[in-house]
Design an enzyme around this catalytic site. Structure first.
Site, PDB file in Angstrom:
ATOM      1  N   GLY A   1       3.246   3.802  13.509  1.00 27.91           N
ATOM      2  CA  GLY A   1       3.997   2.390  13.684  1.00 27.91           C
ATOM      3  C   GLY A   1       3.682   1.724  15.087  1.00 27.91           C
TER       4      GLY A   1
ATOM      5  N   GLY B   1       6.943   5.021   8.350  1.00 31.62           N
ATOM      6  CA  GLY B   1       6.064   5.914   8.243  1.00 31.62           C
ATOM      7  C   GLY B   1       6.409   6.641   9.784  1.00 31.62           C
ATOM      8  N   SER B   2       5.383   7.260  10.485  1.00 30.56           N
ATOM      9  CA  SER B   2       5.279   8.109  11.682  1.00 30.56           C
ATOM     10  C   SER B   2       5.527   7.044  12.772  1.00 30.56           C
ATOM     11  CB  SER B   2       3.963   8.751  11.888  1.00 30.56           C
ATOM     12  OG  SER B   2       2.859   8.321  11.693  1.00 30.56           O
ATOM     13  N   THR B   3       6.154   7.450  13.780  1.00 28.56           N
ATOM     14  CA  THR B   3       6.213   6.668  15.201  1.00 28.56           C
ATOM     15  C   THR B   3       4.732   6.178  15.473  1.00 28.56           C
ATOM     16  OG1 THR B   3       8.410   7.439  15.513  1.00 28.56           O
ATOM     17  CG2 THR B   3       6.923   6.765  17.467  1.00 28.56           C
TER      18      THR B   3
ATOM     19  N   GLU C   1      10.007   0.901  10.376  1.00 25.05           N
ATOM     20  CA  GLU C   1      11.247   2.231  10.144  1.00 25.05           C
ATOM     21  C   GLU C   1      10.435   3.304  10.471  1.00 25.05           C
ATOM     22  OE1 GLU C   1      12.936   4.877   9.189  1.00 25.05           O
ATOM     23  OE2 GLU C   1      13.004   4.090   6.873  1.00 25.05           O
TER      24      GLU C   1
ATOM     25  N   LYS D   1       0.916  -1.115  -0.022  1.00 24.96           N
ATOM     26  CA  LYS D   1       0.089  -0.029  -0.019  1.00 24.96           C
ATOM     27  C   LYS D   1       0.895   1.330   0.145  1.00 24.96           C
ATOM     28  CE  LYS D   1      -2.066   2.723   3.083  1.00 24.96           C
ATOM     29  NZ  LYS D   1      -1.667   3.843   2.270  1.00 24.96           N
TER      30      LYS D   1
HETATM   31  P1  NAI Z   1       1.625   8.011   8.491  1.00 18.13           P
HETATM   32  O1  NAI Z   1       2.441   7.192   9.315  1.00 18.13           O
HETATM   33  O2  NAI Z   1       0.351   8.411   8.699  1.00 18.13           O
HETATM   34  O3  NAI Z   1       1.810   7.426   7.032  1.00 18.13           O
HETATM   35  C1  NAI Z   1       2.570   6.408   6.572  1.00 18.13           C
HETATM   36  C2  NAI Z   1       1.920   5.393   5.779  1.00 18.13           C
HETATM   37  O4  NAI Z   1       0.930   4.777   6.656  1.00 18.13           O
HETATM   38  C3  NAI Z   1       0.982   5.801   4.543  1.00 18.13           C
HETATM   39  O5  NAI Z   1       0.804   4.716   3.681  1.00 18.13           O
HETATM   40  C4  NAI Z   1      -0.241   5.772   5.251  1.00 18.13           C
HETATM   41  O6  NAI Z   1      -1.438   5.489   4.545  1.00 18.13           O
HETATM   42  C5  NAI Z   1      -0.184   4.639   6.112  1.00 18.13           C
HETATM   43  N1  NAI Z   1      -1.307   4.685   7.603  1.00 18.13           N
HETATM   44  C6  NAI Z   1      -1.519   5.950   8.245  1.00 18.13           C
HETATM   45  N2  NAI Z   1      -2.545   5.478   9.034  1.00 18.13           N
HETATM   46  C7  NAI Z   1      -2.480   4.076   9.164  1.00 18.13           C
HETATM   47  C8  NAI Z   1      -3.061   2.859  10.031  1.00 18.13           C
HETATM   48  N3  NAI Z   1      -3.969   3.441  10.859  1.00 18.13           N
HETATM   49  N4  NAI Z   1      -3.113   1.945   9.701  1.00 18.13           N
HETATM   50  C9  NAI Z   1      -2.271   1.535   8.592  1.00 18.13           C
HETATM   51  N5  NAI Z   1      -1.598   2.343   7.877  1.00 18.13           N
HETATM   52  C10 NAI Z   1      -1.797   3.658   8.115  1.00 18.13           C
HETATM   53  O7  NAI Z   1       2.424   9.646   8.145  1.00 18.13           O
HETATM   54  P2  NAI Z   1       1.980  10.665   7.540  1.00 18.13           P
HETATM   55  O8  NAI Z   1       0.671  11.040   8.192  1.00 18.13           O
HETATM   56  O9  NAI Z   1       1.815  10.937   6.142  1.00 18.13           O
HETATM   57  O10 NAI Z   1       2.900  12.173   8.140  1.00 18.13           O
HETATM   58  C11 NAI Z   1       2.916  12.420   9.285  1.00 18.13           C
HETATM   59  C12 NAI Z   1       4.134  12.366   9.961  1.00 18.13           C
HETATM   60  O11 NAI Z   1       4.873  11.260   9.978  1.00 18.13           O
HETATM   61  C13 NAI Z   1       5.314  13.237   9.049  1.00 18.13           C
HETATM   62  O12 NAI Z   1       5.281  14.641   9.237  1.00 18.13           O
HETATM   63  C14 NAI Z   1       6.521  12.591   9.550  1.00 18.13           C
HETATM   64  O13 NAI Z   1       7.045  13.274  10.812  1.00 18.13           O
HETATM   65  C15 NAI Z   1       6.270  11.134   9.850  1.00 18.13           C
HETATM   66  N6  NAI Z   1       6.632  10.230   8.686  1.00 18.13           N
HETATM   67  C16 NAI Z   1       8.029   9.771   8.800  1.00 18.13           C
HETATM   68  C17 NAI Z   1       8.242   8.813   7.786  1.00 18.13           C
HETATM   69  C18 NAI Z   1       9.510   8.293   7.791  1.00 18.13           C
HETATM   70  O14 NAI Z   1      10.169   7.933   6.872  1.00 18.13           O
HETATM   71  N7  NAI Z   1       9.977   7.743   8.907  1.00 18.13           N
HETATM   72  C19 NAI Z   1       7.438   8.902   6.410  1.00 18.13           C
HETATM   73  C20 NAI Z   1       6.384   9.600   6.490  1.00 18.13           C
HETATM   74  C21 NAI Z   1       5.841  10.417   7.631  1.00 18.13           C
END
Ligand code: NAI
Ligand code: MG
Length: 499
Positions: free
Chosen positions: A255, A250-252, A272, A197
């Site tokens: 995660g 993605g976000s902590t 990660e 996804k």
């Molecule tokens: P996010 O963690 O919400 O999104 C990352 C992925 O997780 C996306 O594919 C999203 O659709 C999916 N996702 C979100 N909620 C989910 C859930 N409940 N169950 C399963 N999958 C889910 O990150 P977002 O909202 O795009 O960004 C927020 C913050 O996260 C950023 O400001 C940044 O601080 C951090 N982030 C860190 C990343 C990294 O590489 N470590 C990458 C992206 C965001």
């Protein structure tokens, strides 16, 4: 909406976005069962790029079942490792042959400069796929001695590493194509099947990769790709009982949610997550190099990098010079659409991300931080934020503690090795750090003390397919890349034979 400026993206990328994009389930491109769609947005113009299918629970179920059938099917699970290697190498060739198109799509979708999309995202993906292809034939167990106390009995013991099964892979929007490859390639190399996804903000290159996976000849159902929001599509995938392992970047916060949900059925999980990585500049460093390195560490990819060097610590005696140098570079960067010529810094990925970053900047000011440069939105259209440098932030300032994921740097001085080790580790994260110094003793002493998955010396943000990558503390669980990635997608089976 296709505007004239999209000519820089090339004909093949424009052709790809001329149609509504669909889901890849069991080797077929299909609409969502309930017909739902959502828009891909150009972050430079806020205009719609094209429509994407929004996968609902029925689509998730069909994709997971297809992946299960493909995993149990002998065409895949009993394929010779050398043939899996060839498929991955074929895929790498196809990605390489489509470099222009993929770079164009990535630049448009994420907002990153076209030349960087080409070198970092697409070329990096080709190299990664080729590297991981080699692992298909190198998965190995161990032979082990045993001490079982039965007289006159002899034993033979060994271990096998076997594919975990069906993996759900959820990836972020900062390096969409590369993250898809980081997840898919090791899983496929060892014989797992996958439901991927992509982040809802950036689906285009993952969908194009899906077409190339088909063209390479992977059996139907081995890779399924579902687009849709995290809270619905992602959550349904994570909760599905047919998943054996979840790999997430993605976000902590998300995660942790995924980790907890995985424990309900003890799904394997690797995470990660975020970071707040320190860049440490000692007075003895080559300062011109360190200043440029510190600027690149935070402004690369608009600061939307999990290892972004978002905390700068410079030794007291050179602090003012370092801050002035980084601020000068920030002021000189040319902001623009990723696909516009000579853009050095693109927009942030979404309106939501821009608002989040601007809110952090306001908070930094309110809590007493001083803005040396930047500090505001750039222009009135597109999600542009000025590269920003803060000083004078207290140890508990929000901008020093939380991951901002934008072009925002917080600079502070330090005095001694003890001082800087404590400052560097004063964070809930532990993804990476860089040390800029030519004093070997200082570098080695500090390297041992820093709690982070990667420590760079006189460089920052360099990753390699062969180097383990992941976080200490709240930056994650497990290591991707290299042999570690193979371990993430295999289970150990012990075989004990009485002979
Ligand atoms: P996010 O963690 O919400 O999104 C990352 C992925 O997780 C996306 O594919 C999203 O659709 C999916 N996702 C979100 N909620 C989910 C859930 N409940 N169950 C399963 N999958 C889910 O990150 P977002 O909202 O795009 O960004 C927020 C913050 O996260 C950023 O400001 C940044 O601080 C951090 N982030 C860190 C990343 C990294 O590489 N470590 C990458 C992206 C965001
Ligand atoms: Mg989110």
């Amino acid at each position: 909406m296709q505007t004239a400026q999209y000519s820089a993206l090339g004909e093949a990328a424009r052709r790809f976005i001329a149609e509504k994009r669909r889901l890849l389930i069991d080797g077929q491109w299909v609409d969502a069962a309930d017909g739902k769609t959502f828009a891909a947005i150009d972050p430079a113009t806020e205009g719609e790029i094209c429509q994407l299918a929004e996968a609902g629970p029925d689509d998730v179920d069909r994709a997971v079942k297809a992946a299960r059938r493909a995993f149990e099917d002998s065409k895949w699970s009993r394929m010779r490792p050398a043939d899996r290697e060839r498929l991955l190498l074929k895929l790498a060739d196809l990605v390489e042959a489509n470099t222009d198109q993929l770079a164009g799509l990535e630049s448009l979708d994420v907002g990153k400069p076209l030349f960087l999309a080409r070198i970092i995202d697409v070329h990096g993906t080709v190299e990664f796929l080729r590297y991981m292809a080699g692992w298909a034939t190198k998965v190995e167990g161990r032979t082990l001695d045993v001490s079982i106390g039965i007289p006159n009995a002899e034993f033979q013991a060994y271990t096998l590493r076997q594919p975990i099964g069906v993996v759900a892979q959820i990836i972020p929007w900062n390096f969409p194509l590369a993250m898809a490859a980081w997840k898919l390639a090791p899983a496929l190399a060892v014989g797992c099947t996958a439901v991927l996804k992509p982040a809802e903000q950036t689906c285009l290159t993952a969908l194009r990769l899906g077409e190339l996976i088909q063209e390479a000849g992977f059996p139907a159902g081995v890779v399924n790709i579902l687009t849709g929001p995290g809270e619905t599509t992602g959550a349904a995938l994570v909760a599905h009982p047919g998943i054996d392992k979840i790999a997430f970047t993605g976000s902590t916060g998300v995660g942790k949610l995924i980790g907890k949900s995985a424990m309900d059925s003890l799904k394997r999980v690797s995470l990660e997550l975020g970071g707040k990585s320190p860049v440490i500049i000692a007075a003895d460093a080559d300062l011109d190099q360190a200043i440029q390195g510190a600027a690149d560490a935070i402004f690369f990819n608009q600061g939307q990098v999990c290892t972004a060097g978002s905390r700068l610590y410079a030794e007291q005696s050179v602090f003012d010079r370092v801050v002035a140098g980084v601020a000068d570079i920030a002021k000189s960067l040319k902001l623009g659409a990723g696909y516009a010529p000579d853009t050095q810094l693109g927009p942030l990925v979404s309106g939501e991300q821009m608002e989040r970053v601007l809110h952090y900047i306001d908070t930094g000011r309110r809590e007493g931080g001083e803005v040396v440069t930047g500090g505001a939105r750039h222009g009135g259209q597109g999600y542009f934020v000025q590269p920003t440098v803060f000083t004078n932030c207290g140890p508990n300032a929000t901008v020093l503690r939380e991951e901002i994921f934008g072009p925002v740097l917080v600079a502070s001085p330090y005095r001694s090795v003890d001082d800087i080790a404590a400052l560097a580790n004063d964070t809930s994260y532990g993804l990476a750090a860089s040390i800029w110094s030519n004093n070997l003793s200082f570098v080695h002493r500090l390297t041992k003390r820093i709690k982070a998955g990667t420590v760079w010396v006189n460089c920052h943000n360099f990753v390699d397919p062969n180097l383990p990558f992941g976080g200490f503390k709240q930056s994650g669980l497990g290591r991707e890349n290299g042999r570690d990635a193979i371990d993430l997608y295999t289970e150990t089976k012990t075989v004990l034979m009485k002979i």
